[in-house]
Scaffold this motif. Structure first.
Motif, mmCIF file in Angstrom:
data_model
loop_
_atom_site.group_PDB
_atom_site.id
_atom_site.type_symbol
_atom_site.label_atom_id
_atom_site.label_comp_id
_atom_site.label_asym_id
_atom_site.label_seq_id
_atom_site.Cartn_x
_atom_site.Cartn_y
_atom_site.Cartn_z
ATOM 1 N N ILE A 173 19.054 55.563 -41.129
ATOM 2 C CA ILE A 173 18.448 55.599 -40.607
ATOM 3 C C ILE A 173 17.566 53.989 -40.368
ATOM 4 C CG2 ILE A 173 15.868 55.894 -40.806
ATOM 5 C CD1 ILE A 173 16.435 58.754 -41.702
ATOM 6 N N ILE A 174 17.141 53.081 -41.554
ATOM 7 C CA ILE A 174 17.127 51.997 -41.309
ATOM 8 C C ILE A 174 18.308 51.616 -40.284
ATOM 9 C CG2 ILE A 174 16.309 49.902 -42.615
ATOM 10 C CD1 ILE A 174 14.502 52.157 -42.318
ATOM 11 N N ALA A 175 19.425 50.956 -40.211
ATOM 12 C CA ALA A 175 20.521 50.351 -40.143
ATOM 13 C C ALA A 175 20.553 51.098 -38.573
ATOM 14 C CB ALA A 175 21.411 50.745 -40.472
ATOM 15 N N VAL A 176 20.208 51.985 -38.065
ATOM 16 C CA VAL A 176 20.378 52.451 -36.574
ATOM 17 C C VAL A 176 19.068 52.227 -36.156
ATOM 18 C CG1 VAL A 176 20.439 54.441 -35.400
ATOM 19 C CG2 VAL A 176 22.425 54.640 -37.166
ATOM 20 N N SER A 229 17.074 49.630 -36.867
ATOM 21 C CA SER A 229 17.110 48.159 -36.456
ATOM 22 C C SER A 229 18.670 47.458 -35.491
ATOM 23 C CB SER A 229 17.157 48.036 -37.557
ATOM 24 O OG SER A 229 18.541 47.717 -38.532
ATOM 25 N N THR A 230 19.508 48.036 -35.024
ATOM 26 C CA THR A 230 20.247 48.192 -34.720
ATOM 27 C C THR A 230 19.978 47.739 -33.597
ATOM 28 O OG1 THR A 230 21.897 48.228 -35.731
ATOM 29 C CG2 THR A 230 22.618 48.030 -33.760
ATOM 30 N N PHE A 231 19.400 49.554 -32.738
ATOM 31 C CA PHE A 231 18.761 49.716 -31.467
ATOM 32 C C PHE A 231 17.531 48.769 -30.860
ATOM 33 C CE2 PHE A 231 21.695 53.803 -31.989
ATOM 34 C CZ PHE A 231 22.453 53.550 -29.984
ATOM 35 N N SER A 232 16.686 48.602 -31.798
ATOM 36 C CA SER A 232 16.045 47.416 -31.957
ATOM 37 C C SER A 232 16.623 46.171 -31.637
ATOM 38 C CB SER A 232 15.529 47.569 -33.314
ATOM 39 O OG SER A 232 13.720 46.443 -32.699
ATOM 40 N N VAL A 233 17.300 46.274 -32.248
ATOM 41 C CA VAL A 233 17.252 44.722 -32.047
ATOM 42 C C VAL A 233 18.631 44.006 -30.713
ATOM 43 C CG1 VAL A 233 19.370 42.992 -33.157
ATOM 44 C CG2 VAL A 233 18.468 43.358 -34.457
ATOM 45 N N LEU A 234 19.421 45.080 -30.154
ATOM 46 C CA LEU A 234 20.185 44.590 -29.098
ATOM 47 C C LEU A 234 18.999 44.991 -27.752
ATOM 48 C CD1 LEU A 234 22.754 47.600 -29.840
ATOM 49 C CD2 LEU A 234 23.040 45.021 -29.364
ATOM 50 N N PHE A 235 17.566 46.013 -27.461
ATOM 51 C CA PHE A 235 16.718 46.142 -27.567
ATOM 52 C C PHE A 235 15.531 45.003 -26.899
ATOM 53 C CE2 PHE A 235 12.506 46.825 -25.271
ATOM 54 C CZ PHE A 235 13.313 47.687 -24.275
ATOM 55 N N PHE A 236 15.153 44.839 -27.970
ATOM 56 C CA PHE A 236 14.306 43.074 -27.652
ATOM 57 C C PHE A 236 14.752 41.874 -27.955
ATOM 58 C CE2 PHE A 236 11.373 46.511 -29.866
ATOM 59 C CZ PHE A 236 10.432 46.674 -29.231
ATOM 60 N N LEU A 256 14.077 43.932 -37.121
ATOM 61 C CA LEU A 256 13.406 44.939 -35.456
ATOM 62 C C LEU A 256 13.894 43.204 -34.407
ATOM 63 C CD1 LEU A 256 10.307 46.860 -36.228
ATOM 64 C CD2 LEU A 256 12.511 47.381 -36.732
ATOM 65 N N MET A 257 14.080 42.359 -34.465
ATOM 66 C CA MET A 257 14.005 41.134 -33.385
ATOM 67 C C MET A 257 14.627 40.222 -34.919
ATOM 68 S SD MET A 257 11.334 39.580 -30.984
ATOM 69 C CE MET A 257 12.127 38.581 -29.625
ATOM 70 N N PHE A 297 27.542 43.446 -36.453
ATOM 71 C CA PHE A 297 26.635 42.668 -37.205
ATOM 72 C C PHE A 297 25.605 42.716 -37.833
ATOM 73 C CE2 PHE A 297 29.996 39.298 -35.231
ATOM 74 C CZ PHE A 297 31.306 39.429 -36.601
ATOM 75 N N HIS A 298 24.577 43.630 -36.926
ATOM 76 C CA HIS A 298 23.510 43.797 -37.757
ATOM 77 C C HIS A 298 23.627 44.399 -38.577
ATOM 78 C CE1 HIS A 298 19.232 43.478 -37.407
ATOM 79 N NE2 HIS A 298 18.934 44.562 -37.376
ATOM 80 N N PHE A 299 24.739 45.809 -37.920
ATOM 81 C CA PHE A 299 24.455 47.269 -38.848
ATOM 82 C C PHE A 299 24.822 46.822 -40.188
ATOM 83 C CE2 PHE A 299 26.696 50.664 -39.673
ATOM 84 C CZ PHE A 299 26.140 51.858 -39.580
ATOM 85 N N LEU A 300 26.205 45.886 -40.173
ATOM 86 C CA LEU A 300 26.289 45.958 -41.001
ATOM 87 C C LEU A 300 25.353 45.880 -41.955
ATOM 88 C CD1 LEU A 300 30.262 45.179 -40.685
ATOM 89 C CD2 LEU A 300 29.770 47.013 -41.450
ATOM 90 N N GLY A 301 25.092 44.336 -41.535
ATOM 91 C CA GLY A 301 24.034 43.955 -42.685
ATOM 92 C C GLY A 301 22.572 44.552 -43.313
ATOM 93 N N ASN A 302 21.915 45.368 -42.610
ATOM 94 C CA ASN A 302 21.400 46.169 -42.506
ATOM 95 C C ASN A 302 21.557 47.112 -44.389
ATOM 96 O OD1 ASN A 302 18.381 45.932 -41.646
ATOM 97 N ND2 ASN A 302 19.996 45.368 -40.138
ATOM 98 N N TRP A 303 22.733 47.613 -43.672
ATOM 99 C CA TRP A 303 23.890 48.575 -44.802
ATOM 100 C C TRP A 303 23.760 47.739 -45.859
ATOM 101 C CZ3 TRP A 303 25.127 53.919 -43.735
ATOM 102 C CH2 TRP A 303 26.073 54.383 -44.823
ATOM 103 N N THR A 304 24.151 46.793 -45.963
ATOM 104 C CA THR A 304 24.210 45.962 -47.392
ATOM 105 C C THR A 304 23.225 45.546 -47.697
ATOM 106 O OG1 THR A 304 24.935 43.839 -46.133
ATOM 107 C CG2 THR A 304 26.811 45.533 -46.782
#
Length: 276
Positions: free
Chosen positions: A77-80, A82-89, A148-149, A201-208
């Motif tokens: 939940i957190i990784a997905v 934040s990843t969609f938020s980063v891609l958008f913003f 998120l950004m 990269f952002h997904f993996l960063g939040n995953w770990t």
């Protein structure tokens, strides 16, 4: 033919040998982790790579009795999110800084870049004070909001958008397209390699991620995978076989990401370097 190749290219064989040795060094801890996950009792502390009596007890405990499934869902939940938020913003801000001329644009860009120079450890206290003030402790939002950004994502997207031809965007404006529609339907599809690399990269960063989720959560049901794995380490005793088993399961999503999306990672990095 082969002998001639060996004689004429000794440096290539040296390079391959060094890469092979480096690969062995890198893969040995992974093999040891996998092997330990099938061990039990005193055998855990042995230095043997292969267990004498392999067992699935550790996996049954992790998947059946622990909260590993809940932690996995939390991490997803957190990784997905934040990843969609980063891609958008980051995509929106990067496009704005690249394709719009306004007073103070360079100052804004420099201010965003300056955030990359601030260590994460220095931001933890302000983040925590914000979370406590707004009631974000022990919430998904409290875990996710720092990611998120990002300044790096904004910089990366700006570099790619700057290389898009202005004539294409001007033509869409003449056809009556709104700026948001131009960004979403024309600009974004043209920077798919950058978006893919940033998402991975952002997904993996939040995953770990470990430090911030550890600080902002006290409820075990809200732990992410790294925090949950750390909870198996007690003050006086550590169940290393359980830790290794959970670590093996936690690496599966990252392996899938690298195996199936590595071409996007490589292409994104190469193009980012060429854009400058």
């Amino acid at each position: 033919m082969t002998d001639s190749f060996i004689i004429r290219n000794p440096y290539q064989w040296v390079a391959w040998s060094l890469l092979f040795i480096g690969g062995i060094v890198m893969i040995t801890p992974i093999l040891f982790m996998l092997s330990t996950s099938f061990k039990e009792g005193a055998e855990v502390y042995s230095l043997t790579i292969f267990p004498e009596k392999p067992t699935l007890v550790n996996y049954l405990f992790i998947l059946g009795e622990s909260k590993f499934i809940i932690w996995t869902v939390n991490s997803l939940i957190i990784a997905v999110l934040s990843t969609f938020s980063v891609l958008f913003f980051d995509g929106l801000v990067g496009y704005t800084l690249a394709k719009f001329s306004f007073r103070g644009r360079e100052i804004v860009f420099i201010a965003i870049l300056s955030t990359l120079m601030i260590p994460t450890e220095m931001l933890i206290i302000p983040w925590y004070m914000m979370s406590r003030t707004f009631g974000w402790l022990d919430t998904y939002w409290g875990i996710a909001f720092p990611g998120l950004m990002t300044g790096f994502g904004t910089f990366l997207m700006r570099q790619f958008f700057m290389n898009l031809p202005d004539e294409l965007i001007d033509a869409a404006r003449m056809d009556g397209w709104s700026e948001f529609a131009i960004w979403l339907r024309i600009a974004m599809p043209l920077v798919i390699p950058a978006l893919s690399a940033l998402a991975i990269f952002h997904f993996l960063g939040n995953w770990t991620a470990f430090i911030w989720p550890l600080i902002v959560t006290n409820d075990p049901d809200l732990y992410t995978i790294p925090v949950g794995i750390a909870s198996f380490n007690g003050e006086f005793q550590s169940d290393w076989e359980i830790v290794m088993t959970a670590s093996c399961l936690a690496t599966i999503p990252t392996l899938f990401v690298f195996i199936f999306l590595q071409k996007f990672i490589i292409k994104g990095i190469m193009l980012a370097g060429l854009k400058g």
